[in-house]
Scaffold this motif. Structure first.
Motif, PDB file in Angstrom:
ATOM      1  N   LEU A   1      -7.765   5.395  -1.969  1.00  0.00           N
ATOM      2  CA  LEU A   1      -7.174   4.077  -2.175  1.00  0.00           C
ATOM      3  C   LEU A   1      -7.586   3.123  -1.059  1.00  0.00           C
ATOM      4  CD1 LEU A   1      -5.300   2.169  -3.705  1.00  0.00           C
ATOM      5  CD2 LEU A   1      -3.374   3.144  -2.431  1.00  0.00           C
ATOM      6  N   ASN A   2      -7.660   3.603   0.160  1.00  0.00           N
ATOM      7  CA  ASN A   2      -8.082   2.741   1.267  1.00  0.00           C
ATOM      8  C   ASN A   2      -9.515   2.251   1.074  1.00  0.00           C
ATOM      9  OD1 ASN A   2      -5.670   2.731   2.814  1.00  0.00           O
ATOM     10  ND2 ASN A   2      -6.153   4.764   3.642  1.00  0.00           N
TER      11      ASN A   2
ATOM     12  N   VAL B   1       0.865  -1.183   0.000  1.00  0.00           N
ATOM     13  CA  VAL B   1       0.000   0.000   0.000  1.00  0.00           C
ATOM     14  C   VAL B   1       0.899   1.230   0.000  1.00  0.00           C
ATOM     15  CG1 VAL B   1      -1.881   1.208   1.156  1.00  0.00           C
ATOM     16  CG2 VAL B   1      -1.744  -1.296   1.292  1.00  0.00           C
ATOM     17  N   TYR B   2       1.041   1.846  -1.159  1.00  0.00           N
ATOM     18  CA  TYR B   2       1.930   3.002  -1.293  1.00  0.00           C
ATOM     19  C   TYR B   2       1.261   4.266  -0.750  1.00  0.00           C
ATOM     20  CZ  TYR B   2       4.768  -0.069  -4.147  1.00  0.00           C
ATOM     21  OH  TYR B   2       5.546  -1.114  -4.585  1.00  0.00           O
ATOM     22  N   GLY B   3       2.104   5.123  -0.184  1.00  0.00           N
ATOM     23  CA  GLY B   3       1.569   6.358   0.397  1.00  0.00           C
ATOM     24  C   GLY B   3       0.627   6.092   1.540  1.00  0.00           C
ATOM     25  N   HIS B   4       0.719   4.872   2.120  1.00  0.00           N
ATOM     26  CA  HIS B   4      -0.138   4.460   3.243  1.00  0.00           C
ATOM     27  C   HIS B   4      -1.620   4.575   2.885  1.00  0.00           C
ATOM     28  CE1 HIS B   4       3.533   4.389   5.624  1.00  0.00           C
ATOM     29  NE2 HIS B   4       3.802   5.590   5.171  1.00  0.00           N
ATOM     30  N   GLY B   5      -1.913   4.487   1.589  1.00  0.00           N
ATOM     31  CA  GLY B   5      -3.314   4.533   1.148  1.00  0.00           C
ATOM     32  C   GLY B   5      -3.895   5.928   1.100  1.00  0.00           C
TER      33      GLY B   5
ATOM     34  N   ASN C   1       1.169  -4.019   3.770  1.00  0.00           N
ATOM     35  CA  ASN C   1       2.569  -3.638   3.859  1.00  0.00           C
ATOM     36  C   ASN C   1       2.637  -2.157   3.517  1.00  0.00           C
ATOM     37  OD1 ASN C   1       5.388  -3.684   3.943  1.00  0.00           O
ATOM     38  ND2 ASN C   1       5.558  -4.313   1.798  1.00  0.00           N
ATOM     39  N   GLU C   2       2.675  -1.316   4.539  1.00  0.00           N
ATOM     40  CA  GLU C   2       2.605   0.129   4.346  1.00  0.00           C
ATOM     41  C   GLU C   2       3.941   0.656   3.809  1.00  0.00           C
ATOM     42  OE1 GLU C   2      -0.110   1.715   4.689  1.00  0.00           O
ATOM     43  OE2 GLU C   2      -1.385   0.436   5.940  1.00  0.00           O
ATOM     44  N   LEU C   3       3.855   1.399   2.703  1.00  0.00           N
ATOM     45  CA  LEU C   3       5.052   1.902   2.033  1.00  0.00           C
ATOM     46  C   LEU C   3       4.899   3.378   1.692  1.00  0.00           C
ATOM     47  CD1 LEU C   3       5.552  -1.074  -0.452  1.00  0.00           C
ATOM     48  CD2 LEU C   3       6.993  -0.565   1.528  1.00  0.00           C
ATOM     49  N   PRO C   4       6.011   4.081   1.537  1.00  0.00           N
ATOM     50  CA  PRO C   4       5.922   5.489   1.134  1.00  0.00           C
ATOM     51  C   PRO C   4       5.500   5.614  -0.331  1.00  0.00           C
ATOM     52  CG  PRO C   4       8.209   4.787   1.212  1.00  0.00           C
ATOM     53  CD  PRO C   4       7.401   3.649   1.765  1.00  0.00           C
TER      54      PRO C   4
END
Length: 331
Positions: free
Chosen positions: A262-263, A208-212, A280-283
């Motif tokens: 996105l969430n 999940v890019y940008g933390h959603g 998987n939280e990603l920037p």
């Protein structure tokens, strides 16, 4: 009506070709059958299109001008819909030359053939990515689009400029269609929804890019196709509604004009699958933008239609298709 569709084995090209065939058109399909993703999915799409005698398949790369010319001259199409391209924002960071070859050289070849063949209308796919770093929303077709964030976006914006010049020089009626995050059944495996659904069902984490914390103007593929079919008869005239003052050329956003987080998109997939995602939280990734939001007033004005399928419904339709596809393929 005889329509030549480039990218006919692709996600959008398949759906458009199938709709045109159902409406009684003859379709000449051109596709390079590249291995950007599993060709078995493309083959199945073409198998379905080939069930009617009104579809002709041609496995031709757009960069192969000689082969493309033979197809075009034999078909003598009334309308050309150019959808073939090297897709994918993130892949443009890994293999930029593929975008120059397919999107620039390939589009040049299509324009040259359209110049010679003079179809009633040339429609070409562009993307919301051309708006790039523009922060003013909703995105209008008359906004500046000169801050691309990826080479993919840069090549698609370049094709718009190329098409305008051909429309002006050769009086070639042309519509550029800016697609906004299209999704739905028969989608590409590299698309977010396909990846999310596969991973959630298998119990694997999703990236999940940008933390959603992003929003997209998601457009269900059937809505996109309905818009395109209606635009075929909206042939631009110089100075007409939404058209250039120098050419029979226009740009049209195709989207519902209602961005979804996105969430929330992920939550729709969870509801359709009956499972929670492991995240998987990603920037943010290079080339990503925080939001897209289309102004679809021109589309409404021209066609009386705009995409309206709710994300929950569209995602559920994708999951229904995906389960059937997974059950019949070792994919």
């Amino acid at each position: 009506m005889h329509v030549l569709v480039t990218g006919s084995a692709g996600f959008v090209g398949f759906h458009l070709s199938r709709r045109l065939l159902r409406d009684g058109a003859t379709v000449t399909g051109v596709d390079g059958m590249t291995r950007y993703y599993d060709v078995s999915l493309k083959e199945k799409r073409l198998e379905l299109l080939g069930e009617t005698g009104a579809f002709a398949r041609h496995d031709v790369m757009l960069e192969d001008m000689d082969a493309l010319s033979r197809v075009y001259r034999d078909a003598k199409p009334d309308v050309v819909v150019h959808l073939a391209a090297q897709a994918g924002v993130r892949y443009s960071l890994e293999n930029p030359r593929a975008y120059v070859d397919a999107n620039l050289v390939g589009t040049f070849n299509v324009l040259e053939l359209a110049r010679e063949g003079a179809p009633r209308h040339l429609l070409m796919a562009s993307t919301s990515s051309v708006y790039g770093a523009n922060r003013e929303m909703p995105f209008r077709e008359d906004m500046r689009a000169d801050m691309p964030m990826t080479l993919y976006a840069a090549t698609k914006r370049a094709t718009e400029h190329m098409a305008h010049s051909y429309a002006h020089l050769w009086n070639l009626p042309t519509t550029m269609m800016r697609f906004f995050t299209v999704y739905g059944p028969w989608g590409r495996p590299d698309m977010a929804l396909f990846k999310f659904v596969e991973a959630i069902e298998a119990g694997r984490p999703i990236d999940v890019y940008g933390h959603g914390d992003m929003r997209r103007d998601f457009t269900y593929v059937d809505d996109l196709v309905e818009s395109m079919v209606r635009l075929i008869d909206c042939v631009p005239e110089t100075g007409g509604p939404g058209a250039s003052e120098a050419a029979p050329f226009r740009v049209v956003n195709i989207a519902g004009g209602a961005p979804t987080g996105l969430n929330d998109y992920i939550a729709a997939a969870e509801r359709a699958l009956g499972k929670k995602a492991i995240r998987n939280e990603l920037p943010m990734q290079a080339g990503d933008v925080r939001a897209t939001h289309a102004d679809n007033a021109l589309l409404l004005q021209l066609t009386g239609y705009a995409p309206s399928t709710p994300v929950d419904q569209g995602v559920a339709e994708f999951v229904r298709w995906w389960r059937g596809w997974r059950g019949s393929n070792t994919y």
